[in-house]
Design a protein around this motif. Structure first.
Motif, PDB file in Angstrom:
ATOM      1  N   ASP A 137      -3.324   7.369  -7.297  1.00  0.00           N
ATOM      2  CA  ASP A 137      -3.624   5.938  -7.430  1.00  0.00           C
ATOM      3  C   ASP A 137      -3.174   5.132  -6.217  1.00  0.00           C
ATOM      4  O   ASP A 137      -3.045   3.914  -6.282  1.00  0.00           O
ATOM      5  CB  ASP A 137      -2.990   5.376  -8.698  1.00  0.00           C
ATOM      6  CG  ASP A 137      -1.468   5.464  -8.667  1.00  0.00           C
ATOM      7  OD1 ASP A 137      -0.900   6.164  -7.800  1.00  0.00           O
ATOM      8  OD2 ASP A 137      -0.841   4.825  -9.536  1.00  0.00           O
ATOM      9  N   SER A 138      -2.948   5.804  -5.095  1.00  0.00           N
ATOM     10  CA  SER A 138      -2.427   5.121  -3.909  1.00  0.00           C
ATOM     11  C   SER A 138      -3.524   4.386  -3.148  1.00  0.00           C
ATOM     12  O   SER A 138      -4.710   4.594  -3.371  1.00  0.00           O
ATOM     13  CB  SER A 138      -1.752   6.136  -2.993  1.00  0.00           C
ATOM     14  OG  SER A 138      -2.702   7.083  -2.541  1.00  0.00           O
ATOM     15  N   TYR A 139      -3.069   3.538  -2.217  1.00  0.00           N
ATOM     16  CA  TYR A 139      -3.990   2.859  -1.314  1.00  0.00           C
ATOM     17  C   TYR A 139      -4.180   3.758  -0.106  1.00  0.00           C
ATOM     18  O   TYR A 139      -3.255   3.968   0.682  1.00  0.00           O
ATOM     19  CB  TYR A 139      -3.433   1.491  -0.881  1.00  0.00           C
ATOM     20  CG  TYR A 139      -4.425   0.690  -0.062  1.00  0.00           C
ATOM     21  CD1 TYR A 139      -5.273  -0.214  -0.684  1.00  0.00           C
ATOM     22  CD2 TYR A 139      -4.530   0.857   1.318  1.00  0.00           C
ATOM     23  CE1 TYR A 139      -6.197  -0.943   0.065  1.00  0.00           C
ATOM     24  CE2 TYR A 139      -5.445   0.144   2.062  1.00  0.00           C
ATOM     25  CZ  TYR A 139      -6.283  -0.755   1.426  1.00  0.00           C
ATOM     26  OH  TYR A 139      -7.195  -1.469   2.161  1.00  0.00           O
ATOM     27  N   PRO A 161      -3.396  -4.321   1.982  1.00  0.00           N
ATOM     28  CA  PRO A 161      -2.271  -4.926   1.269  1.00  0.00           C
ATOM     29  C   PRO A 161      -0.939  -4.659   1.973  1.00  0.00           C
ATOM     30  O   PRO A 161      -0.718  -3.564   2.490  1.00  0.00           O
ATOM     31  CB  PRO A 161      -2.302  -4.251  -0.101  1.00  0.00           C
ATOM     32  CG  PRO A 161      -3.026  -2.970   0.107  1.00  0.00           C
ATOM     33  CD  PRO A 161      -3.990  -3.213   1.228  1.00  0.00           C
ATOM     34  N   GLN A 162      -0.083  -5.673   1.981  1.00  0.00           N
ATOM     35  CA  GLN A 162       1.241  -5.524   2.582  1.00  0.00           C
ATOM     36  C   GLN A 162       2.319  -5.306   1.530  1.00  0.00           C
ATOM     37  O   GLN A 162       3.475  -5.116   1.881  1.00  0.00           O
ATOM     38  CB  GLN A 162       1.585  -6.750   3.429  1.00  0.00           C
ATOM     39  CG  GLN A 162       0.799  -6.798   4.722  1.00  0.00           C
ATOM     40  CD  GLN A 162       1.307  -7.868   5.646  1.00  0.00           C
ATOM     41  OE1 GLN A 162       0.995  -9.042   5.469  1.00  0.00           O
ATOM     42  NE2 GLN A 162       2.097  -7.483   6.624  1.00  0.00           N
ATOM     43  N   ASP A 163       1.933  -5.300   0.256  1.00  0.00           N
ATOM     44  CA  ASP A 163       2.925  -5.184  -0.812  1.00  0.00           C
ATOM     45  C   ASP A 163       3.003  -3.780  -1.405  1.00  0.00           C
ATOM     46  O   ASP A 163       3.611  -3.583  -2.448  1.00  0.00           O
ATOM     47  CB  ASP A 163       2.624  -6.199  -1.915  1.00  0.00           C
ATOM     48  CG  ASP A 163       1.258  -5.978  -2.557  1.00  0.00           C
ATOM     49  OD1 ASP A 163       0.444  -5.203  -2.021  1.00  0.00           O
ATOM     50  OD2 ASP A 163       1.015  -6.593  -3.610  1.00  0.00           O
ATOM     51  N   ARG A 164       2.406  -2.792  -0.737  1.00  0.00           N
ATOM     52  CA  ARG A 164       2.470  -1.418  -1.224  1.00  0.00           C
ATOM     53  C   ARG A 164       2.329  -0.447  -0.066  1.00  0.00           C
ATOM     54  O   ARG A 164       1.878  -0.826   1.010  1.00  0.00           O
ATOM     55  CB  ARG A 164       1.411  -1.170  -2.299  1.00  0.00           C
ATOM     56  CG  ARG A 164      -0.025  -1.329  -1.826  1.00  0.00           C
ATOM     57  CD  ARG A 164      -1.038  -1.270  -2.933  1.00  0.00           C
ATOM     58  NE  ARG A 164      -1.063   0.046  -3.558  1.00  0.00           N
ATOM     59  CZ  ARG A 164      -2.074   0.530  -4.264  1.00  0.00           C
ATOM     60  NH1 ARG A 164      -3.135  -0.210  -4.470  1.00  0.00           N
ATOM     61  NH2 ARG A 164      -2.030   1.723  -4.787  1.00  0.00           N
ATOM     62  N   GLN A 165       2.695   0.786  -0.307  1.00  0.00           N
ATOM     63  CA  GLN A 165       2.573   1.841   0.700  1.00  0.00           C
ATOM     64  C   GLN A 165       1.099   2.076   1.022  1.00  0.00           C
ATOM     65  O   GLN A 165       0.263   2.123   0.118  1.00  0.00           O
ATOM     66  CB  GLN A 165       3.194   3.137   0.171  1.00  0.00           C
ATOM     67  CG  GLN A 165       3.081   4.316   1.099  1.00  0.00           C
ATOM     68  CD  GLN A 165       3.957   4.194   2.328  1.00  0.00           C
ATOM     69  OE1 GLN A 165       5.102   3.781   2.244  1.00  0.00           O
ATOM     70  NE2 GLN A 165       3.424   4.550   3.474  1.00  0.00           N
ATOM     71  N   TRP A 224       3.526  -3.747   8.013  1.00  0.00           N
ATOM     72  CA  TRP A 224       3.072  -2.962   6.866  1.00  0.00           C
ATOM     73  C   TRP A 224       3.990  -1.769   6.652  1.00  0.00           C
ATOM     74  O   TRP A 224       4.789  -1.429   7.532  1.00  0.00           O
ATOM     75  CB  TRP A 224       1.646  -2.453   7.096  1.00  0.00           C
ATOM     76  CG  TRP A 224       0.559  -3.408   6.751  1.00  0.00           C
ATOM     77  CD1 TRP A 224      -0.152  -3.443   5.589  1.00  0.00           C
ATOM     78  CD2 TRP A 224       0.021  -4.454   7.564  1.00  0.00           C
ATOM     79  NE1 TRP A 224      -1.093  -4.453   5.644  1.00  0.00           N
ATOM     80  CE2 TRP A 224      -1.001  -5.090   6.837  1.00  0.00           C
ATOM     81  CE3 TRP A 224       0.321  -4.919   8.841  1.00  0.00           C
ATOM     82  CZ2 TRP A 224      -1.739  -6.151   7.342  1.00  0.00           C
ATOM     83  CZ3 TRP A 224      -0.399  -5.983   9.349  1.00  0.00           C
ATOM     84  CH2 TRP A 224      -1.414  -6.590   8.606  1.00  0.00           C
ATOM     85  N   GLN A 225       3.849  -1.115   5.509  1.00  0.00           N
ATOM     86  CA  GLN A 225       4.505   0.160   5.225  1.00  0.00           C
ATOM     87  C   GLN A 225       3.397   1.200   5.176  1.00  0.00           C
ATOM     88  O   GLN A 225       2.712   1.343   4.153  1.00  0.00           O
ATOM     89  CB  GLN A 225       5.243   0.128   3.895  1.00  0.00           C
ATOM     90  CG  GLN A 225       6.452  -0.765   3.890  1.00  0.00           C
ATOM     91  CD  GLN A 225       7.140  -0.708   2.543  1.00  0.00           C
ATOM     92  OE1 GLN A 225       6.530  -0.960   1.511  1.00  0.00           O
ATOM     93  NE2 GLN A 225       8.403  -0.360   2.555  1.00  0.00           N
TER      94      GLN A 225
END
Length: 110
Positions: free
Chosen positions: A17-19, A53-57, A80-81
């Motif tokens: 379910d990752s980006y 998105p900057q709020d997730r890996q 970013w992460q």
């Protein structure tokens, strides 16, 4: 040559379910990509980074890892992460991770 000093993760460690950010060219994307991936070619990333998105890996992939390493370095330097998926889509396919193609053909890595 692959970029150094970028985080790298094994293809098997990428959560379902990752980006996943795919930075390959359109023909490569169309031939086969991860079902949940988002396509932004490396050449467009600077202009389209706001879509990431900057709020997730963020897991970044290309064919074998060179272009994605460049993208990871740029994203991480900008806040970013991001991590490079080791071996890119070639490793993804070899690991028999899910793949889809545009147009319904058998997915492949080109």
């Amino acid at each position: 040559m692959f970029e150094t000093n970028v985080p790298v993760v094994a293809v098997g460690s990428v959560p379902d379910d990752s980006y996943v950010l795919d930075v390959r060219e359109s023909d490569e994307w169309s031939a086969g990509h991860a079902p949940q991936a988002v396509h932004i070619p490396l050449g467009e990333l600077a202009q389209r980074a706001g879509e990431v998105p900057q709020d997730r890996q963020v897991y970044v992939v290309c064919r074998v890892g060179g272009r994605s390493a460049q993208a990871v370095r740029a994203l991480n330097e900008a806040g970013w992460q991001a991590a490079n998926v080791a071996g890119g889509m070639q490793a993804w396919a070899l690991a028999r991770r899910p793949m889809v193609s545009e147009g319904g053909a058998e997915p492949q890595v080109i």
